[in-house]
Design a protein around this motif. Structure first.
Motif, PDB file in Angstrom:
ATOM      1  N   ILE A 132       0.843  -1.198   0.000  1.00  0.00           N
ATOM      2  CA  ILE A 132       0.000   0.000   0.000  1.00  0.00           C
ATOM      3  C   ILE A 132       0.878   1.247   0.000  1.00  0.00           C
ATOM      4  O   ILE A 132       0.658   2.189  -0.764  1.00  0.00           O
ATOM      5  CB  ILE A 132      -0.945  -0.018   1.214  1.00  0.00           C
ATOM      6  N   LEU A 133       1.891   1.242   0.856  1.00  0.00           N
ATOM      7  CA  LEU A 133       2.797   2.396   0.917  1.00  0.00           C
ATOM      8  C   LEU A 133       3.581   2.572  -0.378  1.00  0.00           C
ATOM      9  O   LEU A 133       3.990   3.688  -0.723  1.00  0.00           O
ATOM     10  CB  LEU A 133       3.753   2.242   2.100  1.00  0.00           C
ATOM     11  N   GLN A 134       3.794   1.484  -1.100  1.00  0.00           N
ATOM     12  CA  GLN A 134       4.511   1.536  -2.372  1.00  0.00           C
ATOM     13  C   GLN A 134       3.861   2.527  -3.342  1.00  0.00           C
ATOM     14  O   GLN A 134       4.547   3.167  -4.150  1.00  0.00           O
ATOM     15  CB  GLN A 134       4.536   0.123  -2.979  1.00  0.00           C
ATOM     16  N   HIS A 135       2.570   2.696  -3.267  1.00  0.00           N
ATOM     17  CA  HIS A 135       1.862   3.621  -4.157  1.00  0.00           C
ATOM     18  C   HIS A 135       2.293   5.075  -3.921  1.00  0.00           C
ATOM     19  O   HIS A 135       2.091   5.928  -4.790  1.00  0.00           O
ATOM     20  CB  HIS A 135       0.347   3.507  -3.949  1.00  0.00           C
ATOM     21  N   PHE A 136       2.901   5.332  -2.770  1.00  0.00           N
ATOM     22  CA  PHE A 136       3.286   6.707  -2.408  1.00  0.00           C
ATOM     23  C   PHE A 136       4.789   6.816  -2.193  1.00  0.00           C
ATOM     24  O   PHE A 136       5.264   7.656  -1.449  1.00  0.00           O
ATOM     25  CB  PHE A 136       2.532   7.125  -1.139  1.00  0.00           C
ATOM     26  N   LYS A 137       5.547   5.966  -2.873  1.00  0.00           N
ATOM     27  CA  LYS A 137       6.983   5.849  -2.648  1.00  0.00           C
ATOM     28  C   LYS A 137       7.746   7.138  -2.870  1.00  0.00           C
ATOM     29  O   LYS A 137       8.815   7.347  -2.292  1.00  0.00           O
ATOM     30  CB  LYS A 137       7.570   4.740  -3.521  1.00  0.00           C
ATOM     31  N   ASP A 138       7.221   8.037  -3.698  1.00  0.00           N
ATOM     32  CA  ASP A 138       7.919   9.298  -3.964  1.00  0.00           C
ATOM     33  C   ASP A 138       7.646  10.357  -2.899  1.00  0.00           C
ATOM     34  O   ASP A 138       8.283  11.414  -2.894  1.00  0.00           O
ATOM     35  CB  ASP A 138       7.495   9.847  -5.334  1.00  0.00           C
ATOM     36  N   LYS A 139       6.722  10.048  -2.003  1.00  0.00           N
ATOM     37  CA  LYS A 139       6.330  11.034  -0.994  1.00  0.00           C
ATOM     38  C   LYS A 139       6.658  10.600   0.435  1.00  0.00           C
ATOM     39  O   LYS A 139       6.484  11.384   1.373  1.00  0.00           O
ATOM     40  CB  LYS A 139       4.821  11.293  -1.085  1.00  0.00           C
ATOM     41  N   GLN A 185      13.360   0.927  -2.413  1.00  0.00           N
ATOM     42  CA  GLN A 185      13.569   2.300  -2.873  1.00  0.00           C
ATOM     43  C   GLN A 185      13.001   3.328  -1.902  1.00  0.00           C
ATOM     44  O   GLN A 185      13.370   4.509  -1.958  1.00  0.00           O
ATOM     45  CB  GLN A 185      12.971   2.508  -4.269  1.00  0.00           C
ATOM     46  N   PHE A 186      12.101   2.921  -1.014  1.00  0.00           N
ATOM     47  CA  PHE A 186      11.577   3.891  -0.040  1.00  0.00           C
ATOM     48  C   PHE A 186      11.691   3.381   1.403  1.00  0.00           C
ATOM     49  O   PHE A 186      11.105   3.961   2.314  1.00  0.00           O
ATOM     50  CB  PHE A 186      10.109   4.240  -0.353  1.00  0.00           C
ATOM     51  N   ILE A 187      12.473   2.337   1.623  1.00  0.00           N
ATOM     52  CA  ILE A 187      12.590   1.723   2.956  1.00  0.00           C
ATOM     53  C   ILE A 187      14.018   1.844   3.471  1.00  0.00           C
ATOM     54  O   ILE A 187      14.985   1.650   2.735  1.00  0.00           O
ATOM     55  CB  ILE A 187      12.171   0.242   2.911  1.00  0.00           C
ATOM     56  N   ILE A 188      14.134   2.157   4.750  1.00  0.00           N
ATOM     57  CA  ILE A 188      15.407   2.155   5.463  1.00  0.00           C
ATOM     58  C   ILE A 188      15.305   1.127   6.584  1.00  0.00           C
ATOM     59  O   ILE A 188      14.288   1.065   7.282  1.00  0.00           O
ATOM     60  CB  ILE A 188      15.719   3.546   6.056  1.00  0.00           C
TER      61      ILE A 188
END
Length: 224
Positions: free
Chosen positions: A77-84, A107-110
């Motif tokens: 679900i969060l993948q849909h907002f990966k740029d934000k 690409q959006f996870i630490i």
């Protein structure tokens, strides 16, 4: 529990629904000897951090980052907002879980390693949104418990996104300004996450108020 608890001098429990279930098991036990102790921490372990990063900062922590802990549902679900957004996961990463699932979303996870309690709670304060996601359908305890995770988020002043377990739904009712619940409806949850992202300025402005909410509730619990 049927055999041992009736002989106890008193019983403590870590969520209202655990208390209710326990009393059903031993209905003759005096209710005034049953005490709710929330699964929370010393307030001194949390500080106010005014986060002004461009991207919305989500966080989730557990002893282990592994299968069956709810990440399989929320991360896509969060993948849909990966740029934000950024999502920080704190815990011991299982290699098979990384290879079979998590790797495609990096690409959006630490990922941070497990942290000592005080250091973890200090770290938690740096984020905007805390994820209290439970894979609960086959685990009755997960349906009625409130984890230290959800309390740490509240103590840090984070806005909370929580799975709609019975216990967390009750928590959300008690903390309406702090919590959004999600269910199995992906389209609805996408709308809720998008609304949170679009409303992040207000959410950040209310962070100190959410910390005050925790202190008020904590005082009420201690005086019962």
């Amino acid at each position: 529990m049927h055999k041992i608890l009736p002989h106890a001098q008193y019983i403590t429990y870590a969520s209202p629904l655990i208390g209710e279930y326990t009393h059903k098991l031993i209905p003759n036990f005096p209710k005034d000897k049953m005490i709710l102790i929330n699964n929370s921490f010393s307030k001194n372990e949390f500080t106010f951090v005014d986060n002004q990063t461009e991207k919305v900062q989500f966080v989730w922590f557990s002893q282990n980052i592994a299968q069956g802990r709810g990440l399989e549902y929320i991360v896509p679900i969060l993948q849909h907002f990966k740029d934000k957004i950024h999502l920080t996961l704190i815990g011991n990463l299982y290699t098979d879980f990384y290879n079979n699932f998590l790797q495609q979303y990096m690409q959006f996870i630490i990922i941070l390693p497990p942290l000592p309690q005080k250091e973890l709670n200090t770290q938690i304060c740096k984020y905007d949104i805390g994820l209290a996601i439970e894979d609960y359908k086959t685990d009755f305890n997960r349906q009625i418990c409130l984890t230290n995770k959800i309390w740490a988020y509240l103590q840090a002043g984070l806005f909370i996104v929580a799975t709609n377990t019975p216990a967390q739904m009750l928590f959300a009712q008690q903390h309406k300004q702090c919590t959004e619940t999600i269910d199995d409806t992906t389209s609805t949850n996408l709308q809720k996450i998008e609304s949170i992202i679009n409303n992040i300025s207000n959410i950040r402005q209310q962070k100190q108020n959410r910390r005050s909410e925790e202190r008020r509730v904590g005082k009420e619990c201690r005086t019962r």
